[in-house]
Write an enzyme that holds these catalytic residues in place. Structure first.
Site, PDB file in Angstrom:
ATOM      1  N   HIS A 256      10.194 -46.890   3.596  1.00  0.00           N
ATOM      2  CA  HIS A 256       9.260 -48.000   3.371  1.00  0.00           C
ATOM      3  C   HIS A 256       8.036 -47.523   2.570  1.00  0.00           C
ATOM      4  O   HIS A 256       7.690 -48.102   1.527  1.00  0.00           O
ATOM      5  CB  HIS A 256       8.809 -48.568   4.729  1.00  0.00           C
ATOM      6  CG  HIS A 256       7.808 -49.671   4.647  1.00  0.00           C
ATOM      7  ND1 HIS A 256       8.152 -50.998   4.710  1.00  0.00           N
ATOM      8  CD2 HIS A 256       6.464 -49.648   4.496  1.00  0.00           C
ATOM      9  CE1 HIS A 256       7.057 -51.738   4.600  1.00  0.00           C
ATOM     10  NE2 HIS A 256       6.017 -50.944   4.469  1.00  0.00           N
ATOM     11  N   GLU A 257       7.404 -46.463   3.057  1.00  0.00           N
ATOM     12  CA  GLU A 257       6.182 -46.000   2.384  1.00  0.00           C
ATOM     13  C   GLU A 257       6.513 -45.436   0.998  1.00  0.00           C
ATOM     14  O   GLU A 257       5.696 -45.536   0.075  1.00  0.00           O
ATOM     15  CB  GLU A 257       5.446 -44.962   3.245  1.00  0.00           C
ATOM     16  CG  GLU A 257       5.021 -45.457   4.636  1.00  0.00           C
ATOM     17  CD  GLU A 257       4.204 -46.746   4.661  1.00  0.00           C
ATOM     18  OE1 GLU A 257       3.509 -47.037   3.669  1.00  0.00           O
ATOM     19  OE2 GLU A 257       4.299 -47.489   5.669  1.00  0.00           O
ATOM     20  N   GLU A 286       4.427 -55.233  -0.519  1.00  0.00           N
ATOM     21  CA  GLU A 286       5.374 -55.182   0.604  1.00  0.00           C
ATOM     22  C   GLU A 286       6.789 -55.506   0.144  1.00  0.00           C
ATOM     23  O   GLU A 286       7.754 -55.056   0.735  1.00  0.00           O
ATOM     24  CB  GLU A 286       4.943 -56.142   1.720  1.00  0.00           C
ATOM     25  CG  GLU A 286       3.730 -55.684   2.508  1.00  0.00           C
ATOM     26  CD  GLU A 286       3.892 -54.315   3.165  1.00  0.00           C
ATOM     27  OE1 GLU A 286       5.023 -53.938   3.526  1.00  0.00           O
ATOM     28  OE2 GLU A 286       2.872 -53.611   3.292  1.00  0.00           O
TER      29      GLU A 286
HETATM   30 ZN    ZN Z   1       4.099 -51.641   3.984  1.00  0.00          ZN
END
Ligand code: ZN
Length: 486
Positions: A256-257, A286
């Site tokens: 995710h990061e 996001e």
């Molecule tokens: Zn995030």
């Protein structure tokens, strides 16, 4: 204008570094005194950003018709920042920033000790400041939550979100109930065996690099709550968090990061040190992290080339686990209490709950004492689970301690944008084929070309329209989840 931009940029960078340090390396007792330094830097930043000479230069620039798209965007963004900051009395702003600098350690302790009462007074002050600042900033009869949203999602209003979440509530709540029965049969107990943290760290570094993280331009450390921050496109920092008995937690935090990091690393050199050097919006940001985490990272095609490597890193723990077992386990969808550990199907319902709670708070329709109960009621209503402690309820997220009201919707918008991009990209390329051959860089290249490099010079909906030929359309997200979970 450049000297102004440089000073503002330098102060911002200093604040980013303090924040990074506070979450990763600073000793536990540091925050009380460091808060004063952060307060002073923030006051300087406010003074620089609302400087009268800068203001004149900006309104002059706004009237010019010969600006390049880059400078047009810079002037627009700086004007926006200035207008929103100058409405706040400097003394109030400074004490607010000092409050925030103290709040995160108070929240951390309260969460650890399941002590909502210890956090409530701080939260109350933050909510009061947030509402007051939104009142200063609002134009005409604008809804306070719309004022907050503009910071993160300038292309979306409460009306858009009400429609969006309305669709999710209608489509996903029943789908979650149906998927739960099948999911409960999946055995994911092997993910909870004991996984040496050092070994996990080694594999996660490999994983980040495989996805595209460039260690010459980035750093990975550990923090309680994984996040990404950056100074510019050649200094991008991410964190992850290792749990000995939760293998998938760090894996998917890292992916995710890394998704966020790829966005920041992909911004054009020409833009990176300017006020428009970040992502188009938080939702667009996001969308990239969740695209990698879920659309890519939970697919069989992604793991095909690299699962053997994971199995090699943990020969004992995974010896009886096939690739298919692993894929099933990481896609298990059962309602749970914790947003950051939630599966892909239920995730946006966690966000819907926060959106509803924040709206109530900003409209002053709920007292701080009732909050834990309202939170728990909504979990029960939408997900069929009820927290028994505040640590796994109202205290679980860091956002409010950081003053980030209005941020949560960006996660759900990000999910929807990711799905829309995915449906489009499937038409443009052999998506799974590329992943199976380990050619994930070609997928990243596409995103860099269409999204990352533009920084904030185009808005989120503009980028979507130009990339997919269509405005924001959450039906793709519903279709994506149905395809996957039905
Ligand atoms: Zn995030």
């Amino acid at each position: 204008m450049k000297p102004h931009m440089e000073r503002i940029g330098a102060l911002n960078a200093a604040l980013v570094l303090f924040e990074w340090d506070d979450s990763t390396l600073a000793p536990p007792m540091a925050s009380e005194q460091t808060a004063g330094i952060v307060g002073s830097l923030s006051a300087q930043l406010l003074a620089e950003s609302t400087d009268s000479e800068l203001k004149e230069l900006l309104s002059e620039a706004e009237r010019r018709s010969d600006l390049s798209p880059k400078w047009k965007a810079i002037v627009k963004e700086m004007n926006r920042q200035q207008r929103s900051l100058e409405k706040i009395p400097p003394e109030e702003y400074r004490s607010y920033r000092e409050l925030l600098a103290r709040a995160s350690s108070i929240w951390q302790k309260a969460k650890k000790e399941n002590d909502y009462a210890a956090f409530e007074p701080v939260l109350r002050q933050i909510v009061e400041y947030t509402r007051r600042f939104a009142q200063y900033r609002r134009e005409r009869e604008e809804n306070l939550y719309d004022v907050l949203l503009k910071e993160y999602e300038p292309d979306f209003t409460c009306k858009d979100l009400d429609n969006f979440f309305g669709l999710l509530k209608k489509e996903l709540v029943p789908l979650i109930r149906r998927a739960k029965k099948e999911s409960e049969k999946i055995d994911d107990s092997f993910l909870h065996r004991s996984y040496d943290v050092e070994e996990q760290a080694k594999f996660n570094r490999y994983l980040a690099e495989y996805v595209g993280f460039d260690f010459d331009r980035g750093v990975i450390l550990e923090s309680e709550h994984p996040f990404t921050t950056n100074l510019h496109n050649k200094d991008v920092r991410i964190t992850t968090h290792y749990y000995e008995n939760l293998l998938e937690s760090a894996l998917f935090s890292t992916i995710h990061e890394t998704g966020h990091a790829l966005y920041e690393m992909g911004v054009d050199d020409d833009l990176t040190l300017t006020p428009v050097g970040g992502g188009a919006s938080m939702g667009m940001h996001e969308s990239q992290s969740r695209f990698y985490e879920n659309v890519v990272g939970r697919s069989r095609a992604f793991w095909e080339p690299i699962y053997p490597r994971l199995a090699e890193a943990f020969p004992e723990q995974l010896k009886d686990v096939s690739l298919d077992d692993f894929i099933k386990a990481i896609n298990k969808a059962v309602p749970s209490l914790i947003r950051t550990e939630a599966d892909e199907l239920t995730y946006s319902i966690h966000i819907l709950i926060r959106y509803e709670v924040e709206r109530l708070l900003m409209e002053g329709q709920v007292s701080l004492e009732e909050l834990p109960r309202i939170w728990a009621d909504k979990y029960e209503e939408y997900l069929g689970v009820r927290p028994t402690t505040d640590s796994e309820g109202i205290l679980q997220d860091i956002h409010w301690a950081g003053g980030s009201f209005g941020y949560f919707p960006s996660y759900a918008l990000g999910n929807a944008i990711a799905a829309q991009l995915y449906f489009h990209m499937r038409k443009e390329m052999d998506f799974d084929g590329l992943l199976r051959e380990g050619k994930i860089s070609q997928i990243t290249e596409y995103l860099r070309e269409h999204i990352h490099r533009f920084g904030m010079t185009k808005s989120s909906r503009e980028l979507l329209r130009e990339t997919t030929g269509e405005d924001f359309n959450p039906e793709y997200y519903v279709a994506y989840l149905k395809e996957k979970f039905e």
